[in-house]
Enzyme design. Structure first.
Site, PDB file in Angstrom:
ATOM      1  N   PRO A   2      -0.791   1.595  -7.286  1.00 28.45           N
ATOM      2  CA  PRO A   2      -1.346   1.215  -5.988  1.00 28.45           C
ATOM      3  C   PRO A   2      -0.271   1.170  -4.911  1.00 28.45           C
ATOM      4  O   PRO A   2       0.842   0.701  -5.142  1.00 28.45           O
ATOM      5  CB  PRO A   2      -1.924  -0.184  -6.249  1.00 28.45           C
ATOM      6  CG  PRO A   2      -2.134  -0.243  -7.723  1.00 28.45           C
ATOM      7  CD  PRO A   2      -1.053   0.594  -8.324  1.00 28.45           C
ATOM      8  N   GLU A   3      -0.615   1.684  -3.734  1.00 30.23           N
ATOM      9  CA  GLU A   3       0.316   1.621  -2.620  1.00 30.23           C
ATOM     10  C   GLU A   3       0.067   0.333  -1.840  1.00 30.23           C
ATOM     11  O   GLU A   3      -0.830  -0.453  -2.154  1.00 30.23           O
ATOM     12  CB  GLU A   3       0.180   2.879  -1.770  1.00 30.23           C
ATOM     13  CG  GLU A   3       0.444   4.134  -2.598  1.00 30.23           C
ATOM     14  CD  GLU A   3       0.752   5.387  -1.798  1.00 30.23           C
ATOM     15  OE1 GLU A   3       1.288   5.282  -0.684  1.00 30.23           O
ATOM     16  OE2 GLU A   3       0.458   6.490  -2.302  1.00 30.23           O
ATOM     17  N   LYS A  49       4.560  -3.627  -2.333  1.00 26.44           N
ATOM     18  CA  LYS A  49       3.668  -3.551  -3.490  1.00 26.44           C
ATOM     19  C   LYS A  49       3.664  -4.833  -4.305  1.00 26.44           C
ATOM     20  O   LYS A  49       3.188  -4.853  -5.443  1.00 26.44           O
ATOM     21  CB  LYS A  49       4.096  -2.365  -4.378  1.00 26.44           C
ATOM     22  CG  LYS A  49       4.038  -1.020  -3.664  1.00 26.44           C
ATOM     23  CD  LYS A  49       4.496   0.108  -4.574  1.00 26.44           C
ATOM     24  CE  LYS A  49       4.482   1.448  -3.845  1.00 26.44           C
ATOM     25  NZ  LYS A  49       4.876   2.576  -4.719  1.00 26.44           N
TER      26      LYS A  49
END
Length: 256
Positions: A2-3, A49
């Protein structure tokens, strides 16, 4: 992985725990849940993140989802968490279960400060400084595509935002990070801020122009990332390994 926009959306959602005393459990047994069980959640924050859940017990729950991690929300709470749950944080009305993160740990205030201090400016945070981001970018020894994946340069950027922001700025990922001017570096920061902010609102990354971005099919939502041809000019997209990840760029729009 996930960014940054995904973690900021999670922080928004998990903020419903703020002000509540939570019951904490770790069925998997890999988190010291007793240390925060019964503690009041004071804040839920995202930096790049990294998700940070601050408690009144003076401890911060630090989570990095990695490639496989995810949070599951249950409301109403109908039963005990599954055995594979790393951490459950629950109130009488809602439970959040964390599964398969790359990291889930307790931090002291000093540990928290040290973690945040190692990260570069986050385009999604109001306290981020564009000038500092440009300085770190242009000081990086290596290609600009590698610089954007270095969380100590700019926090929260992953492979999709790297490809799409560099394409929007007409910068080849293989160019030396020191080459773009201060103005170009500033524009790159502005593009990242715009793209990532929109992705927080949309819940997905869409960089093509569309009246209804949420209706754009996933395989056509980007201009160069995992595309056969550039969505702007039709030139075949080229790939290369930059910074340990596959980069995507248009050789016509982004001359090296």
């Amino acid at each position: 992985m996930p960014e940054g926009h995904t973690i900021h959306r999670l922080a928004r959602s998990l903020a419903e725990l703020v002000g509540h005393r939570v019951r904490a459990a770790s069925p998997q047994g890999r988190f010291p849940a007793d240390a925060v069980d019964g503690a009041r959640v004071e804040d839920v924050d995202a930096v790049g993140k990294h998700l940070l859940i601050d408690t009144a017990a003076g401890r911060t729950v630090h989570v990095h989802l990695g490639m496989r991690g995810k949070w599951l929300r249950f409301s109403p709470v109908t039963g005990a968490p599954l055995r594979q749950v790393r951490l459950r944080l629950a109130t009488p009305d809602v439970a959040w279960d964390l599964i398969a993160p790359s990291r889930c740990e307790l931090l002291t205030l000093g540990d928290r400060s040290a973690l945040v201090g190692r990260l570069g400016p986050d385009p999604l945070r109001p306290d981020a400084e564009a000038a500092e981001a440009a300085r770190r970018l242009r000081s990086f020894r290596g290609p600009v595509g590698a610089a954007l994946l270095d969380q100590g340069v700019i926090a929260g950027v992953g492979n999709v935002f790297r490809a799409e922001a560099l394409h929007a700025c007409r910068i080849a990922p293989t160019r030396a990070a020191r080459d773009p001017s201060e103005a170009d570096a500033g524009r790159l920061w502005a593009v990242l801020t715009r793209m990532m902010t929109r992705a927080v609102e949309d819940g997905r990354i869409v960089t093509v122009d569309a009246e209804d971005r949420l209706a754009v099919p996933e395989d056509r939502a980007r201009r160069v990332y995992k595309q056969d041809a550039c969505r702007d000019c039709g030139t075949p997209v080229v790939t290369a390994e930059v910074g340990g990840r596959t980069s995507y760029s248009c050789p016509l729009c982004q001359p090296s």
